[in-house]
Write an enzyme that holds these catalytic residues in place. Structure first.
Site, mmCIF file in Angstrom:
data_model
loop_
_atom_site.group_PDB
_atom_site.id
_atom_site.type_symbol
_atom_site.label_atom_id
_atom_site.label_comp_id
_atom_site.label_asym_id
_atom_site.label_seq_id
_atom_site.Cartn_x
_atom_site.Cartn_y
_atom_site.Cartn_z
ATOM 1 N N SER A 109 0.835 -1.188 0.000
ATOM 2 C CA SER A 109 0.000 0.000 0.000
ATOM 3 C C SER A 109 0.883 1.256 0.000
ATOM 4 O O SER A 109 1.698 1.434 -0.889
ATOM 5 C CB SER A 109 -0.976 -0.024 1.183
ATOM 6 O OG SER A 109 -2.017 0.923 1.009
ATOM 7 N N GLU A 207 -1.847 -2.279 -8.309
ATOM 8 C CA GLU A 207 -3.044 -2.565 -7.520
ATOM 9 C C GLU A 207 -3.486 -1.260 -6.866
ATOM 10 O O GLU A 207 -2.728 -0.302 -6.804
ATOM 11 C CB GLU A 207 -2.762 -3.642 -6.465
ATOM 12 C CG GLU A 207 -1.728 -3.254 -5.399
ATOM 13 C CD GLU A 207 -2.313 -2.479 -4.223
ATOM 14 O OE1 GLU A 207 -3.507 -2.663 -3.899
ATOM 15 O OE2 GLU A 207 -1.581 -1.673 -3.625
ATOM 16 N N HIS A 277 -4.963 -5.121 -1.923
ATOM 17 C CA HIS A 277 -5.890 -4.997 -0.787
ATOM 18 C C HIS A 277 -7.006 -6.033 -0.907
ATOM 19 O O HIS A 277 -8.179 -5.710 -1.087
ATOM 20 C CB HIS A 277 -6.477 -3.592 -0.737
ATOM 21 C CG HIS A 277 -5.477 -2.524 -0.454
ATOM 22 N ND1 HIS A 277 -4.579 -2.077 -1.394
ATOM 23 C CD2 HIS A 277 -5.236 -1.798 0.667
ATOM 24 C CE1 HIS A 277 -3.818 -1.120 -0.873
ATOM 25 N NE2 HIS A 277 -4.202 -0.929 0.376
#
Length: 314
Positions: A109, A207, A277
């Protein structure tokens, strides 16, 4: 390329928060899991600090990174969570210190900015994988997400096929290159900085979470105009969680926003990977090699761990 040594039971690992403050309840449970798999855990001096949406000041968070890379007893550094803030640290880090003390560095992330900066400045292979507060500490954490940590104990490659999750081919082809990438928002934020993403002859994976299709479209457009998509040897699309239209009644679909610039690249592009995620979540080694083939519907991710000296491949 520098690969860290494998972990062994009894090794000491460090937990730090280089971005936002972690959920304390989930963090405690995540640390318990590390102990369950045989690791000793130490925590950064500023792990529990709070500074607005940051886990302490920039200086405090950078100090924890430096302290844990310098600590000879620490064999791995595990990030508690993402959120926001790692880009603020990149220019403050001592990359010579990190290069002299190679070890596992793990997270995803917002940690993407650190993965990109560390790998490009030092050659150290780092790991894009589930974190303590945001993943392992949750009540419904998937067993396969937990097992992602097992790759740190051995030199094993991962062959990702349709048996793990359904894979779709966007463009046919085959390619091999060092794996680079992570969260799309963070990758785009490197552009124009001293830590700009380098995709030349590499396998790029992306992502994201909570971004609407028009926002994904904007970021893919920027990557395309910066030649990052064209330069890549191949592209892997991971999970885009909760990325559907919310503000706008009329919208392109997520698939249209993602693929409009990819279909004409004439290089392998595949989607459907449980990277990001999502639950369960697959961990991959950034900077290690990956080989992708749309014909075999497969990507082989090379291990990010070095072989022990007594098992050197010949």
């Amino acid at each position: 390329m520098i690969k860290p040594k494998p972990l062994q039971k009894g090794d000491t690992v460090a937990v730090i928060a280089p971005a936002s403050p972690p959920n304390q309840h989930n963090l405690k449970k995540g640390i318990e899991y590390l102990r369950e798999i045989g690791l000793n855990v130490v925590t950064g001096a500023h792990l529990y600090k709070k500074n607005g949406y940051l886990a302490g000041t920039d200086e405090q968070r950078a100090a924890d990174i430096h302290a844990m890379f310098a600590n000879k007893e620490v064999k791995a550094i595990i990030c508690a969570c993402g959120g926001y803030g790692t880009a603020r640290l990149a220019s403050q880090l001592n990359y010579d210190l990190i290069k002299r003390n190679p070890k596992v560095f793990w997270g995803y992330s917002d940690i993407t900015f650190l993965h990109t900066a560390i790998h490009q400045r030092t050659g150290l292979v780092t790991f894009h994988g589930p974190m303590l507060s945001s993943d392992l500490g949750k009540e419904d954490v998937h067993i396969e997400t937990k097992q992602a940590f097992y790759q740190l104990f051995s030199h094993r490659s991962l062959c990702y096929t349709d048996q793990i999750s359904p894979l779709d081919t966007i463009c046919e082809g085959e390619a091999t290159g060092q794996l680079i990438g992570g969260n799309l928002t963070l990758l785009v934020s490197t552009l124009g900085t001293p830590f700009e993403l380098d995709t030349k002859n590499r396998i790029l994976f992306i992502e994201d979470i909570d971004e609407e299709p028009y926002e994904i479209d904007r970021m893919m457009t920027q990557l395309y105009m910066a030649n990052k998509l064209q330069d890549a040897a191949g592209i892997i699309i991971g999970d885009f969680h909760n990325c559907y239209p919310k503000k706008r009644k009329e919208s392109l679909s997520l698939e249209e926003a993602l693929t409009s610039y990819l279909t004409s690249l004439k290089k392998p592009v595949m989607r459907g990977f449980r990277i990001g995620h999502c639950s369960p979540q697959t961990a991959v080694a950034i900077g290690s090699y990956a080989t992708m083939s749309t014909y075999e519907r497969m990507v082989e991710f090379e291990s990010g761990i070095t072989l022990p000296k007594d098992k050197v491949e010949r």
